[in-house]
Design a protein around this motif. Structure first.
Motif, PDB file in Angstrom:
ATOM      1  N   ASN A 120       0.763  -1.401   0.004  1.00 44.01           N
ATOM      2  CA  ASN A 120       0.099  -0.143  -0.180  1.00 44.01           C
ATOM      3  C   ASN A 120       0.875   1.467  -0.017  1.00 44.01           C
TER       4      ASN A 120
ATOM      5  N   ARG B 240       1.821   1.982  -3.583  1.00 42.39           N
ATOM      6  CA  ARG B 240       0.516   2.865  -4.063  1.00 42.39           C
ATOM      7  C   ARG B 240       0.493   4.239  -3.795  1.00 42.39           C
TER       8      ARG B 240
ATOM      9  N   SER C  87      -4.654   3.968  -1.179  1.00 44.51           N
ATOM     10  CA  SER C  87      -4.302   2.609  -0.607  1.00 44.51           C
ATOM     11  C   SER C  87      -5.455   1.999  -0.471  1.00 44.51           C
TER      12      SER C  87
END
Length: 192
Positions: free
Chosen positions: A53, A56, A63
């Motif tokens: 995450n 990202r 996320s």
């Protein structure tokens, strides 16, 4: 590259994290960790989810944290962890990664980068301690984290991610102070 960039700091943290994760044995996955409420499997899954995450987030994408991530125990999960960590370091090294804001709370990107550095340092210590491994964090990362933990800790405690800070000896190392600020006992050992 700037040695104080998030990507450089994460690269140094990753070099210390990967051997720890690779050395976790299957029979240790149910063992307790210093991170309250997590056994080794759950903590490794959480760390995996953080890495995915925060990659990202470095790219200013939303996320998608899993409520119960399931990376560990399937296929070559250790090799996949290495690949995901490499993606994380690369993403934070992309132009603009440390600029602007990112994440659902629209925090400064560098602050978000220090959050993943914290997890890549403290959770790796958790895993190492739980599985009987030696772990020495990157000194530059500890120095950066020591400078921001006072700002990060109150919100993390409010969100239930940190316990109340622990007391440490007057001669405690910077890393022991950092662990204590997250609510961990730097002297934690697995029970026999």
């Amino acid at each position: 590259m700037d040695n104080n960039s998030i990507s450089s700091l994460l690269g140094a943290a990753a070099a210390r994290a990967v051997p720890v994760v690779r050395a976790v044995r299957e029979e240790q996955l149910g063992d307790p960790t210093p991170c309250a409420g997590y056994d080794v499997r759950e903590l490794a899954d959480h760390l995996f989810d953080v890495v995915v995450n925060f990659t990202r987030l470095a790219r200013k994408q939303p996320s998608r944290f899993e409520e119960e991530p399931h990376y560990v125990g399937t296929g070559d999960w250790r090799g996949l962890f290495v690949e995901e960590v490499d993606r994380l370091v690369a993403a934070w090294g992309e132009p603009g990664a440390e600029e602007g804001t990112t994440g659902g709370m629209h925090q400064p990107a560098r602050t978000v980068g220090t959050m993943v550095l914290l997890d890549m340092t403290v959770h790796v210590w958790d895993l190492a301690r739980a599985t009987g491994q030696d772990f020495t964090p990157d000194p530059a990362g500890v120095e950066v984290l020591s400078g921001v933990i006072g700002d990060l800790a109150p919100a993390a405690r409010d969100a239930g991610m940190f316990d109340e800070p622990k007391q440490v000896a007057t001669d405690a190392s910077r890393f022991e102070e950092l662990l204590a600020a997250t609510g961990r006992d730097p002297g934690w050992q697995p029970s026999d």
